[in-house]
Every structure is written in structure tokens, then in C-alpha cells.
Write an enzyme that holds these catalytic residues in place. Structure first.
Site, PDB file in Angstrom:
ATOM      1  N   GLY A  12     -12.884  12.660 -28.477  1.00 15.19           N
ATOM      2  CA  GLY A  12     -13.608  13.934 -28.482  1.00 15.19           C
ATOM      3  C   GLY A  12     -12.959  14.861 -29.498  1.00 15.19           C
ATOM      4  N   ARG A 285     -16.917  33.468 -16.065  1.00 13.64           N
ATOM      5  CA  ARG A 285     -17.616  32.475 -15.261  1.00 13.64           C
ATOM      6  C   ARG A 285     -17.187  32.462 -13.801  1.00 13.64           C
ATOM      7  NH1 ARG A 285     -17.461  27.795 -19.970  1.00 13.64           N
ATOM      8  NH2 ARG A 285     -18.982  28.856 -21.283  1.00 13.64           N
TER       9      ARG A 285
END
Lengths: 578, 249
Positions: A12, A285
């Protein structure tokens, strides 16, 4: 390729960036990846990457970025590494720009930036709403360039099974499974960099990819790598429910002006805007998820009693939406069969990201010499809550800074580890697979996975209560016992997904136990860890990093102080401007 | 509304094994996608006739049509299993692996050649290094939109599956790689290596192998302007040919 090559596990953003840096320093890399690297989980990141370049002349600066990151982390992140990351962010975004990432542009042709959670500045560079994909592709291309030069050798569809350690306890390579052939091979390496991502599948249906198995970190953990802050798991406030997974609806939707609401007393209630006048829909969040949970579950105010609230962009011009949010609105349209340009989207919180991970020092080395960890699998940058668009940044930053120390470490002369050590590790892994192949129980690994995921998602996310956690801990022991009695349906010796999954399931169960144990122990509320019985942050007793070690098949918890040398503690508020 | 969903899945334990078909029947729910159906079969791998079997193996990662992994042939059409909604498909739903890549097992293939062809095409910007060298070149909003549309290619292989010129025994790199060459030739810095890429694409397997069937553009899940890109590359190739001719003489 020689045994001189440094091994990077995971392709990644973090692993690709580390590979580029190591190659740039002239050192070869063996890059192991569960999937072809271009399909790594980083591609699903949507909203963007933070960098205080101040294109809009708002007076933004890396120092402000740093302060907001630390406040966002509820002061649990060690401050010097977070400062380093924020300071380097403009360089990173410029680098990506030079690599050809098609970032959105201003009319003058500069990089465009948008708003994001936890800040009032326009700090987030973006490429449509598929920024993660575009960043992975840019780094993948640079790695391919080194591959063409012969500096990188890729091992795709390989899964790390364990690390190799010498008699002094140093990491000297890995054992990995070639999944198509189901053969385990040991590879010597002078240093190993883990960039294996987060533990999504521990929570079942999340915004994560199916490859986020949590297995590789647990194998390293069981071999002595220390873990930190596993109880801090980010729940993203806006995702859409699917049968197979939860799909993220990016924070950038709110960054571009999207408004969240539900009905109250028959009228539209823009609750974030009412409760947090300063930050409105862009509260971080952890807070946003908690509010939505309270409104939907405790107050029963989901529209039509449903388990969702509305996220609305219908007041924004279609063309702007298409250019800036097209990718994410396309996901909503394809999977929900409704037009999000003109109808409010139905969203609900979903598990998204792990702030915790392998413990690392400021050079990204774990407690095992020669073993490094970067990206979501480290614990370094986000403390108790990560700000949106800081994850792509932390992945690339960690990959960038790990290169030099890893190459330097790899340069030392160490006595060769004997073939017998390699054979022993390979033998152990093969034996573990043989036991799975021979297993003839009545259980189905995928069903146990579902039960674990549903329980973790229900009981160990937004709200945590000690009594419930105790029940979950007991239940996890039961599931683990059942997982030992799986009956394999596929006994083929080629790409045996079921055998691989069955072994990984045991790793996930251990990861789950670690989260539960650390969450049970922490008697306060901080960032993503919220306990109604201990509703406040308690700096006097709990301003400390959770450490978890695995020894004699036990999870041992200890703590260490957080480095708060750069920014004094303060109350975390989003109803007023900081 | 049907109460169940019937699948007919091509099974093959490995490239040298004999293929066979198995049928599965699972309960119907709203919003079923093919991917979740495969996951359901995994949880109770019993054929329609009640015979216990192994679960089919397939490739998967993001389930959001952004990674390209779960590409397969569904009712004869190449696409991703995650965005294939059962309500829009005729039954039995027939699943087969891609045919132009080596089979790993069942519905899973190895698309390594695709990535190797990208290597050949030099589709990267040859940056000087990762150290701080300041901002990249400016770029208009229009050019960004063109490049972004091309950059969304997830290397899934739909365009290759339907291309009559692409196959294991043939050198043609296919539409996706050609579009990537255009993408990098459009970048202000990437353009500095445009001729190197054009040289590679002028060889056998390059642009002249395109038969202009135009199947590619019809199946691309990201609606990438593939044929338009091949045409644009063709025009660049003309310029390159002339430059090469005059440099030589």
C-alpha cells in the site's frame, strides 16, 4: 536477488513509499504483497491528503496542522513525530504532484485544497474523490520504474507467515506463503519493514478491504513485537450499509459543504451545526460518530426509525459535485441505486481505521531490532483519534522516513543465520497448515468470523461498557475454541483460500482479545475510546500509551508516558474556534 | 420476486486440472451483489443438488470497484463481481474466470502480464528524487480532468478480455496500457520521456496491433475514453515517426 535486499511486506502507500526510498538509497528491495500491490487497500481512500500549503491565503501553517492533529488525537499521540509529519506534509504533496498525481486544480493551475474534519482551514489536496487510488498508482509507477531497473523484486499473492529471528532476538527475514502454490519459503534479509495495514476484518463488515486480515501484525506480535494502543479504533461517521461490507462516504463530502440532518419535531434538524457552531459538519470523526449513534440509537431519531441519518449535497451544483466528489457519489449510486446528486444519502457510522498498531520508536523500528513498522500497522501519529486526510499522509511520511535508518541498519555485518533456523520456521508454518488440512471438526471458519465481527462491531466500537466487554472477552474465548474445531471443505493444495482464512481467523481472534483487554483496562474516555461510566478524559491517570506484549500465550498490558513536549494539554472543544 | 438465486459456476482446481461446473442456490435478499452471493456460498458450500463441496475461490479486495480484483465473467459479460447486482441479472447467474490470463484456481487468474506490459511502456514520470524540489508543474483544470479520467484505470482487464487482438500468445499490450501512455505523455514532465514511450509502442505489440474493434471502450467500468486515447496516441505516433525520420537523415 541477493540476500542483501531489505524486505518490505505490504504494497500500500506506506510499503510503496518505503520501497522507493530504500531503492533511492541504492539498496534492493523484495516487496511482498497479499495482492498485486496496485490493488492494496490504500486505493479505497477517497477524500485527500493534508498539507498546510496555504494556497487560499488563510494563514494556515504546518504548526497549526500539528496543533490540530494533536488536539484531534486527544493528546495521546507522541508530539515530535506528529510535528515531523505535519512539517513534511507540503514536501510530500509536492512530491506526489511531481510524480504526476492528477490533483484537482485552482483556476490558476495551482493545487486545489478543500476543507476536512477537525480544522477550519482548506488543507486537503485531492484527486477527485479517489485520492488514495491516485496516490497508490503514482507510487506504484515509481516502484515499477525501480523494478525495471532490477532493484525491486515483487512477490505478489504472497502472505507473510512469520518473521525470522536470530539467537540475539534480531529480525533477520521472514517466512512467507506463496498462496497459489501453498508453499512456505524463508527469506533472509538484513531488515524487514512491515507495512501490512489495519485490522478491518476483526470488526467484520467495515469500510476496509477483504485483505485487511490482521494476520501479519499478529504473527509479528506473537514473535515478540510489542503492540501499542489497540483500543483506539476509528469509527467513521458516514458509511453506507451493504450485505458484504460498509462503504465509505468520504468526509470530503462534508468538506465540500455536505450537511448532515435528520427530522426532529417534523422539521429538518442540522444537529452538528446546532451543537458545534464553529466546526459544524466538520467535527472530528470520533465526535461525529458518537453524536449520530446517540441520535439514532438513544433518541430513536433516525428518519422513519431507521438506522441512518441524512448526508445531503443536493444544494451543491452538479458540476462541482462531479469534479470534486464524482468517485464517491458514483459508489453511492451504484450500490444504493439512488441519485445522490438530488437526494440526501442515507449514512451511518462504520469501523474504518486503527490508530493503534505495532509500537515503534521515532525511526519506525519496533522493539525487535531490524523489524520496522509503518502505515496503519504502526501506532505512531494519531493517538486516540485520527483527523481525516492524515492517514494517507502518515503512511507516506512513515514510508519516507523509514528508508534511511533501515538502510543504515542493513549495512551492519551480522553473523549469518543458519539454514537450520530457516528450516525450523518453515517447518513450523508447514506443520500449522498440515493441522488445518487435517482438521475435521464441525465448525465453519467463515461463520465464526461473522459472529466475531458482529459482536466486535456491536459491543466494542462507539460505546464501551465494562460489563459488556467482560462478556465479549468470554465469548471470544469460546469462538477461539470453536475455531480450533473447523472442518475444512477444501483440502486442495493450491490457492486454498479456506485453509489460509482458517489460520488467519485465529490471528484475528487474538487481535480482538487484545482490543477488548486494553479497552477494559482504560477507565476514561479519550478520542475514539468512550466509556459512559468514565465519561471524561482523565489526564492525571490515563495520559499514557497502552503497551501490549505477548508472552507465554498471555496478553500483558503496561503503559508508557506520552511525549507532550511541544504542545501543552488543553480541553478539546469544537463548539468554539480553538 | 424470486425467493432464491441460482448460480452456475465454472470450477477448476488449477491450470492443468479439468474444468467442471457446479450449481448453487442461495436465499434471495434485496440489494444482493454477486460478491455477497459468493461469500454466502463460502459459509455453506453445498451444491444445488445437496452435495457438499468446497467453496469457489475468487480474487477480491475493496468491494467498491476501485481495486479491480474481483473481475470475472458474469453471464457472459466481463465486469466486477462487487458491482454486479443480482436484481439486474438473469438466472442462473453464470460465473467464469477471465480467459486471457493464466488460471490460478476457479474464478481467480493471474494478471501479472498486465503489470509487466506497464513496465515495458514506461508509464511513470522520471522524477529526479523524492527530496524537496518544490511544487510540480502547473496544470489547467481542463488538463487535470482529462488526465484524471485516464488515471482511474484499475488494471482490471475488462478491456483485454474483449479485445480480439489480445491474448496469451500475442504481443499486443491492449487498450489500457496505450491509454496509460497517453496519460503520461500528457503530463508536462512526463512528456519529456514521450518519445521513449512512443518508441516502445511503435514495436510489435504496440499501437499498430490494435484492430480497432472498439470492444474495449464498451466494457470499461470506469468509462475511460480508450478508443479516443488510442486515436490520440496514433496522432502522436505520426509526429514521432516524422521526428525520428528527420533526426536520422
Amino acid at each position: 536477488m541477493s540476500e542483501r535486499a531489505i524486505i518490505v511486506v505490504g504494497g500500500g502507500l506506506a510499503g510503496l513509499m518505503a520501497t522507493i526510498r530504500i531503492c533511492e538509497l541504492g539498496h534492493p528491495v523484495k516487496l511482498f504483497s497479499y495482492v498485486p500491490v496496485k490493488r492494496s487497500h490504500s486505493v479505497t481512500a477517497q477524500g485527500g491528503i493534508n498539507a498546510s500549503i496555504n494556497v487560499r491565503g488563510e494563514g494556515d501553517s504546518p504548526q497549526i496542522h500539528f496543533e490540530e492533529t494533536i488536539v484531534g488525537s486527544d493528546f495521546l499521540a507522541n508530539q515530535p513525530p506528529a510535528k515531523g509529519m505535519c512539517d513534511d506534509a507540503p514536501n510530500i504533496v509536492y512530491l506526489l504532484d511531481r510524480m504526476g498525481v492528477p490533483f484537482n486544480r485552482t483556476p490558476e493551475g495551482n493545487l486545489d485544497f478543500r476543507g476536512f474534519g477537525g480544522t477550519l482551514y482548506h488543507r486537503t489536496a485531492f484527486a477527485g474523490a479517489t485520492t488514495g487510488q491516485q496516490l497508490v498508482y503514482a507510487l506504484d509507477e515509481q516502484v515499477r520504474r525501480y523494478e525495471a531497473e532490477g532493484l525491486v523484486e515483487k512477490y505478489e499473492y504472497w502472505s507473510m507467515q512469520n518473521i525470522l529471528k536470530d539467537s540475539e532476538g534480531r529480525c533477520r527475514g521472514i517466512a512467507a506463503l506463496n498462496m497459489p502454490t501453498m508453499e512456505v519459503t524463508a527469506f533472509r534479509a538484513p531488515a524487514v519493514v512491515l507495512a501490512v495495514g489495519g485490522p478491518g476484518l476483526v470488526f467484520g463488515k467495515t469500510t476496509n478491504s477483504m485483505i485487511n486480515t490482521a494476520s501479519a501484525v499478529i504473527r509479528a506480535f506473537k514473535s515478540g513485537a510489542r503492540f501499542a494502543n489497540p483500543e483506539f479504533v476509528q469509527v467513521h461517521p458516514t458509511a453506507i450499509a451493504g450485505l458484504d461490507k460498509r462503504r465509505l462516504i468520504s468526509e470530503s463530502v462534508r468538506g465540500e459543504g455536505g450537511r448532515v440532518w435528520t427530522y426532529k419535531d417534523g422539521k429538518k434538524w442540522y444537529f452538528f451545526e446546532e451543537m458545534y457552531p464553529a466546526y459544524g459538519n466538520l467535527v472530528p470523526r470520533d465526535i461525529a460518530s458518537k453524536v449520530i449513534y446517540d441520535i439514532v440509537v438513544n433518541q430513536g431519531l433516525g428518519p422513519d426509525g431507521g438506522r441512518y441519518v441524512y448526508l445531503d449535497v443536493s444544494h451543491i451544483d452538479d458540476d462541482v459535485l462531479r469534479r470534486k466528489l464524482g468517485g464517491v457519489l458514483e459508489i453511492y449510486e451504484k450500490f444504493m441505486g439512488e441519485d445522490p446528486y438530488h437526494n440526501p444519502m442515507k449514512v451511518y457510522p462504520a469501523v474504518h481505521y486503527s490508530m493503534g498498531g505495532l509500537w515503534v520508536d521515532y525511526s519506525q523500528m519496533t522493539n525487535i531490532p531490524g523489524l520496522y513498522a509503518i502505515g496503519e500497522c504502526d501506532y505512531q501519529y494519531h493517538g486516540a483519534n485520527r483527523l481525516g486526510a492524515n492517514s494517507l499522509l502518515s503512511c507516506i511520511y512513515a514510508g519516507r522516513i523509514v528508508g534511511a535508518p533501515a538502510v543504515e541498519y542493513a549495512g551492519q555485518e551480522l553473523p549469518e543465520i543458519p539454514d537450520s533456523t530457516l528450516a525450523e520456521v518453515v517447518g513450523r508454518e508447514e506443520q500449522a497448515f498440515e493441522e488445518v488440512f487435517a482438521s475435521d471438526g464441525e465448525q465453519n471458519a467463515y461463520q465464526i468470523q461473522d459472529e466475531m465481527g458482529e459482536m466486535m462491531d456491536r459491543d466494542v466500537t462507539i460505546v464501551r461498557e465494562n460489563a459488556v466487554l467482560d462478556k465479549v472477552a468470554a465469548e471470544l474465548e469460546d469462538l477461539d475454541a470453536r475455531a480450533a474445531r473447523v472442518g475444512l471443505r477444501d483440502r486442495g493444495r493450491r490457492m486454498n483460500a479456506e485453509a489460509i482464512f482458517t489460520r488467519e481467523l485465529r490471528d484475528r481472534l487474538l487481535y480482538a482479545k487484545m482490543i477488548v483487554k486494553a479497552a477494559r483496562a482504560r477507565e476514561e474516555s479519550r478520542g475514539a475510546h468512550y466509556k459512559p461510566a468514565f465519561a471524561k478524559r482523565n489526564d492525571d491517570e490515563w495520559l499514557k500509551t497502552t503497551l501490549v506484549d505477548y508472552s507465554a500465550e498471555e496478553l500483558k498490558i503496561s503503559y508508557e508516558p506520552v511525549d507532550i513536549s511541544l504542545l501543552p494539554l488543553r480541553e478539546r472543544r469544537y463548539d468554539v474556534k480553538h | 420476486m424470486p425467493k432464491t438465486v441460482v448460480f452456475r459456476i465454472k470450477r477448476q482446481a488449477g491450470p492443468d486440472e479439468r474444468p467442471y461446473w457446479e450449481e448453487f442456490e442461495i436465499p434471495y435478499q434485496e440489494r444482493l451483489n454477486v460478491l455477497f452471493c459468493l461469500q454466502t456460498i463460502q459459509r455453506n458450500p453445498v451444491t444445488r443438488l445437496g452435495k457438499p463441496t468446497s467453496a469457489p475461490v475468487w480474487d477480491q479486495s475493496c468491494l467498491e470497484e476501485v481495486c479491480g480484483a474481483c473481475t470475472m465473467i458474469i453471464n457472459g459479460v466481463v465486469r466486477q463481481a462487487c458491482t454486479a447486482l443480482v436484481d439486474e441479472l438473469e438466472q442462473p447467474i453464470v460465473l467464469e474466470p477471465l480467459t486471457k490470463f493464466p488460471l490460478i484456481k476457479d474464478l481467480m487468474v493471474d494478471r501479472k502480464r498486465f503489470f509487466d506490459d506497464l513496465k515495458k511502456s514506461k508509464t511513470w514520470v522520471a522524477i529526479d528524487g523524492t527530496h524537496a524540489l518544490g511544487a510540480g508543474p502547473g496544470c489547467s483544470q481542463e488538463l487535470q480532468q482529462i488526465r484524471y479520467a485516464l488515471a482511474r484505470c484499475m488494471t482490471c482487464g475488462c478491456c483485454l478480455e474483449v479485445c480480439p487482438q489480445y491474448g496469451p500468445e500475442r504481443p499486443f499490450v491492449g487498450a489500457a496500457v496505450l491509454a496509460q501512455v497517453r496519460l503520461f505523455n500528457l503530463h508536462p514532465t512526463g512528456a519529456m520521456q514521450a518519445d521513449e514511450r512512443l518508441e516502445e509502442m511503435s514495436k510489435p505489440g504496440g499501437i499498430t496491433d490494435c484492430g480497432n474493434a472498439q470492444n474495449c471502450v464498451r466494457v470499461c467500468p470506469k468509462e475511460i475514453p480508450l478508443t479516443e486515447s488510442i486515436a490520440a496516441l496514433g496522432r502522436q505516433m505520426v509526429g514521432y515517426g516524422l521526428r525520428k525520420f528527420f533526426t536520422k537523415s
